[in-house]
Design a protein around this motif. Structure first.
Motif, short mmCIF file in Angstrom:
data_model
loop_
_atom_site.label_atom_id
_atom_site.label_comp_id
_atom_site.label_asym_id
_atom_site.label_seq_id
_atom_site.Cartn_x
_atom_site.Cartn_y
_atom_site.Cartn_z
N GLU A 8 69.24 -19.15 -59.87
CA GLU A 8 68.26 -17.93 -59.57
C GLU A 8 68.91 -17.12 -60.94
OE1 GLU A 8 66.10 -17.43 -57.61
OE2 GLU A 8 66.22 -18.56 -55.79
N LYS A 9 70.18 -16.99 -61.08
CA LYS A 9 70.59 -15.94 -61.85
C LYS A 9 70.05 -16.59 -63.41
CE LYS A 9 74.77 -14.01 -59.54
NZ LYS A 9 75.96 -14.58 -59.00
N LEU A 10 70.36 -17.64 -63.54
CA LEU A 10 70.03 -18.26 -64.81
C LEU A 10 68.60 -17.85 -64.88
CD1 LEU A 10 70.63 -20.14 -67.32
CD2 LEU A 10 70.12 -22.29 -66.15
N SER A 11 67.63 -18.03 -64.24
CA SER A 11 66.18 -17.80 -64.30
C SER A 11 66.01 -16.29 -64.55
CB SER A 11 65.63 -17.87 -62.78
OG SER A 11 65.19 -19.38 -62.78
N VAL A 46 67.02 -15.81 -68.39
CA VAL A 46 66.27 -16.68 -69.12
C VAL A 46 64.80 -15.72 -69.50
CG1 VAL A 46 64.39 -18.54 -69.76
CG2 VAL A 46 66.82 -18.96 -69.02
N ARG A 47 64.28 -15.24 -68.18
CA ARG A 47 63.25 -14.27 -68.13
C ARG A 47 63.46 -13.20 -69.20
NH1 ARG A 47 62.17 -16.39 -62.85
NH2 ARG A 47 60.07 -17.07 -62.93
N GLU A 48 64.47 -12.22 -69.01
CA GLU A 48 64.93 -11.06 -69.66
C GLU A 48 65.01 -11.55 -70.93
OE1 GLU A 48 68.76 -9.90 -68.24
OE2 GLU A 48 67.80 -9.02 -66.29
N PHE A 49 65.62 -12.61 -71.36
CA PHE A 49 65.52 -13.13 -72.88
C PHE A 49 64.25 -13.30 -73.49
CE2 PHE A 49 66.03 -16.29 -76.26
CZ PHE A 49 66.95 -15.70 -77.09
N ALA A 85 58.86 -9.48 -77.05
CA ALA A 85 58.31 -8.43 -77.42
C ALA A 85 58.47 -7.92 -78.92
CB ALA A 85 59.14 -7.20 -76.64
N LYS A 86 59.47 -8.80 -79.51
CA LYS A 86 59.67 -8.40 -81.00
C LYS A 86 58.69 -9.31 -81.87
CE LYS A 86 64.27 -6.72 -80.30
NZ LYS A 86 64.89 -7.45 -79.23
N ASP A 114 55.65 -3.20 -76.77
CA ASP A 114 56.84 -2.22 -76.38
C ASP A 114 57.33 -2.73 -74.77
OD1 ASP A 114 58.08 -0.30 -74.99
OD2 ASP A 114 57.43 1.20 -75.95
N GLU A 115 58.48 -3.20 -74.89
CA GLU A 115 59.10 -3.92 -73.76
C GLU A 115 58.99 -3.17 -72.51
OE1 GLU A 115 62.85 -5.60 -74.74
OE2 GLU A 115 63.23 -6.12 -72.51
N LYS A 116 59.19 -1.69 -72.62
CA LYS A 116 59.17 -0.88 -71.48
C LYS A 116 57.94 -0.88 -70.94
CE LYS A 116 63.61 1.89 -72.07
NZ LYS A 116 63.75 1.52 -73.43
N THR A 117 56.89 -0.22 -71.93
CA THR A 117 55.33 -0.03 -71.44
C THR A 117 54.52 -1.24 -71.27
OG1 THR A 117 54.73 0.51 -73.64
CG2 THR A 117 55.81 2.17 -72.36
N GLY A 118 54.60 -2.43 -71.94
CA GLY A 118 53.94 -3.36 -72.14
C GLY A 118 52.82 -3.14 -73.36
N LEU A 119 52.77 -1.97 -73.72
CA LEU A 119 51.76 -1.54 -74.57
C LEU A 119 51.85 -2.46 -76.00
CD1 LEU A 119 51.76 2.32 -74.29
CD2 LEU A 119 49.96 0.42 -73.39
N ILE A 120 50.81 -2.87 -76.38
CA ILE A 120 50.75 -3.82 -77.50
C ILE A 120 50.97 -2.87 -78.86
CG2 ILE A 120 49.45 -5.64 -78.85
CD1 ILE A 120 48.27 -6.38 -75.97
#
Ligand SMILES: Cc1ncc(C[n+]2csc(CCOP(=O)(O)OP(=O)(O)O)c2C)c(N)n1
Length: 619
Positions: A22-25, A28-31, A37-38, A303-309
């Motif tokens: 679970e922790k690995l998941s 990986v998701r955060e990564f 996002a970039k 933008d990772e925070k807002t999700g805005l493209i």
């Protein structure tokens, strides 16, 4: 350095318990969110399969077994955990990480991917080789419910069920293709997922058995009974069973305990088996979880925070412009039917879908069907417009030759992403459509130089009998709207008169040619420029006049050279003894991942290349 970037191979996963998985998941998701996002990339599909991929790597031996991801766009977790996390800054960049599974990239990738529906067929080939070699290597095809609508998947299932050889199919059902999935099969999966069958039977059985001491004992001990619930009570899965493929499902694709248990069953099973795994597209990133349109399926930087493209331009794309013109015509003409093979969002058909639902058809990822169906709609008096990417058109070429062109039906094919395509690499380049189409009789092929000409061509297509192709690139251009004018079929346009050399071009390359010509005019080189907006039939009258001028002619185009307009003109010019016609087009190689600009440079097709070429011919 992120921990994940230190990973060399996936062996360490074998030692992790469920909590650690679970922790690995989570990591990986955060990564994935952070990197995509970039760079941009296929976000939602990848977030959905993190747990499934980790579970696959836990149960199977990635050093021996073959895991094939259909399309390959959802293989980021697999890439990260097979030693490629450090390369994610260059995801989908020139000389960087491919957006799909790729043979060249890693020994852990066993196939070239990019197009939908190949994973089961490819798996059958490997499975047959296993049989011949007496190998116990596992072959696992992971296919999404969107790709599962593809005919190719059924051709393979038909064969596999009959062969009865060992192959594992993981149906990754997230209820989405790029946007919400469509079709009867989707409905079937829907009913399996929500079937009172599995869930309520399981609950009822639990309730009943747990009432008594002995029942409680039976419930806890009879593991096989609980397993069989998944199969016995989901009658719908019998479609696969009837075809000779064992079915288990639906399985919660975010529950490690359940995933590992069923993957283990699949590993130990004899013969073909299908695990129906239910996942959530975009899991772990709210904007992607809530997206039903497909915005976060394949996305640019955001933008990772807002999700805005992060918008790169205010100009509309060719796709938007073409679909808005077609919408205007369709509003006034109920016979116009807009067809997409699963690409509503990419082809920008949302408005047509929403406002003219009776004139909109999404057939799922089924290019051949879209085209054959369009053909008979046309034969029945309708005016179908098929919107299709150039690279996916490759799937439908026989439908154009065998059906549409021979019937000479009134089908308009809008070929999107024609020419070089940024970021997606060799599977998505739009360089084959023109060579593939050029040899087909009874077909008009055109390409507009700008938005107004696109409208003129669409209007002309509506007024013309027979198949009509309009191709356009993945570019943003200025939108303008003025009343459309019909164009004479095959007619070219003299954009600029000149007395030293002639350049014939079309589409967005024409603007590049004009920039070059401007520069040359300052050096007193006078270039004539022709807009070859009809590639087939071409303007023989004007071409013959050009030949009579006895000036060198350069055809400057965005297509493979072999089978391009220039190659045809060169043959025709040679017939009359003219040997000063030169063609600038793409060389016959696969162009890998890069931006459009980089690809045009790599193919030596920039404005500077044209400048040099013109100077060379005048020396
Ligand atoms: C032949 C072909 N047509 C269209 C596409 C574009 N495409 C890429 S992924 C995708 C949706 C796939 O849906 P699904 O298989 O369910 O995977 P998900 O993204 O939902 O995980 C589509 C239509 C393609 N890659 N190949």
């Amino acid at each position: 350095m992120n921990d994940l970037e230190k990973i060399k191979n996936a062996d360490f996963i074998k030692d992790l318990n469920n909590e650690e998985l679970e922790k690995l998941s989570q990591k990986v998701r955060e990564f994935i969110i952070n990197k995509v996002a970039k760079t941009g990339g296929h976000l939602s599909s990848n977030l959905g399969v993190v747990d499934l991929t980790i579970a696959l790597l836990k149960v199977f031996d990635v050093n021996k077994d073959i895991i094939l991801f259909d399309v390959g766009h959802q293989a980021y977790t697999y890439k990260i955990l097979t030693g490629r996390a450090k390369d994610f800054d260059k995801l989908r960049k020139k000389d960087g990480l491919c957006g799909f599974q790729s043979l060249k990239e890693s020994k852990y990738d066993h196939y070239e991917t990019g197009h939908s529906g190949t994973s089961i067929s490819a798996g059958v080939g490997f499975a047959l080789a296993n049989k011949l070699d007496n190998s116990d290597r596992n072959i696992i095809s992971v296919i999404g419910d969107g790709s599962f609508s593809n005919g190719l998947a059924y051709e393979a299932i038909n064969h596999l069920g009959d062969l009865g050889i060992k192959q594992i199919i993981i149906l990754n059902d997230n209820q989405m293709s790029i946007s919400l999935n469509v079709g009867a099969l989707h409905n079937l999966l829907d009913s399996i997922r929500s079937a009172k069958g599995y869930n309520s039977v399981k609950k009822d059985a639990k309730k009943t058995l747990k009432k008594s001491k002995i029942g409680n004992f039976i419930y806890n001990k009879l593991d096989s009974f609980k397993d069989s619930l998944k199969r016995i009570h989901v009658r719908q899965g019998s479609m696969f069973e009837d075809l000779g493929i064992k079915y288990y499902g639906p399985i919660n694709g975010h529950d490690y305990k359940e995933l590992i248990k069923y993957l283990q069953i699949a590993k130990e099973a004899e013969g073909p088996i299908l695990l129906h795994v239910v996942t959530q597209k975009g899991r772990g990133y709210l904007p992607a979880e809530n997206d039903s349109e497909g915005k976060y399926h394949g996305i640019g930087s955001f933008d990772e925070k807002t999700g805005l493209i992060t918008a790169k331009t205010n100009l509309p794309s060719y796709s938007e412009i073409i679909s808005s013109y077609v919408y205007n015509y369709a509003k006034k003409d109920k016979d116009i039917i807009c067809i997409t093979p699963g690409m509503c969002y990419g082809s920008k058909l949302e408005v047509i879908k929403e406002k003219l639902p009776l004139q909109y058809i999404d057939v799922g990822i089924c290019e051949e069907h879209a085209l054959v169906m369009a053909n008979t709609l046309a034969l029945a008096g309708k005016k179908p417009f098929v919107f299709i990417y150039s690279s996916f058109m490759q799937r439908g070429i026989d439908a154009v030759i065998h059906d549409i062109a021979r019937c000479q039906s009134n089908v308009t094919i809008c070929i999107d992403r024609a020419g070089f395509v940024s970021e997606d690499g060799s599977s998505h380049q739009g360089l084959f459509d023109l060579p593939l189409f050029y040899s087909i009789p009874n077909i008009v092929i055109s390409q507009p130089k700008d938005a107004q000409e696109a409208n003129n061509l669409l209007f002309t297509a509506l007024k013309t009998e027979g198949p009509f192709v309009i191709r356009y690139p993945k570019e943003n251009i200025k939108y303008d709207y003025s009343l459309a004018k019909p164009l004479e079929i095959g007619s070219w346009e003299v954009i600029r008169k000149g007395s030293d050399i002639i350049v014939i071009s079309y589409g967005v390359f024409l603007a590049k040619a004009l920039n070059t010509v401007e520069k040359l005019s300052k050096e007193h080189i006078d270039v004539m420029v022709i807009n070859a907006r009809f590639l087939k039939p071409y303007d023989t009258r004007l071409f013959n006049e050009l030949l009579k001028m006895h000036l060198p002619i350069i055809v400057y185009e965005e297509s493979y050279l072999s089978g391009s307009l220039g190659s045809v003109l060169a043959i025709d010019a040679q017939e009359v003894g003219f040997n000063k016609l030169f063609v600038m087009g793409a060389k016959n190689v696969f162009y890998e991942t890069a931006t459009r600009e980089e690809l045009i440079k790599e193919a030596h097709l920039t404005e500077e290349d044209l400048y040099e070429h013109i100077k060379r011919r005048l020396r």
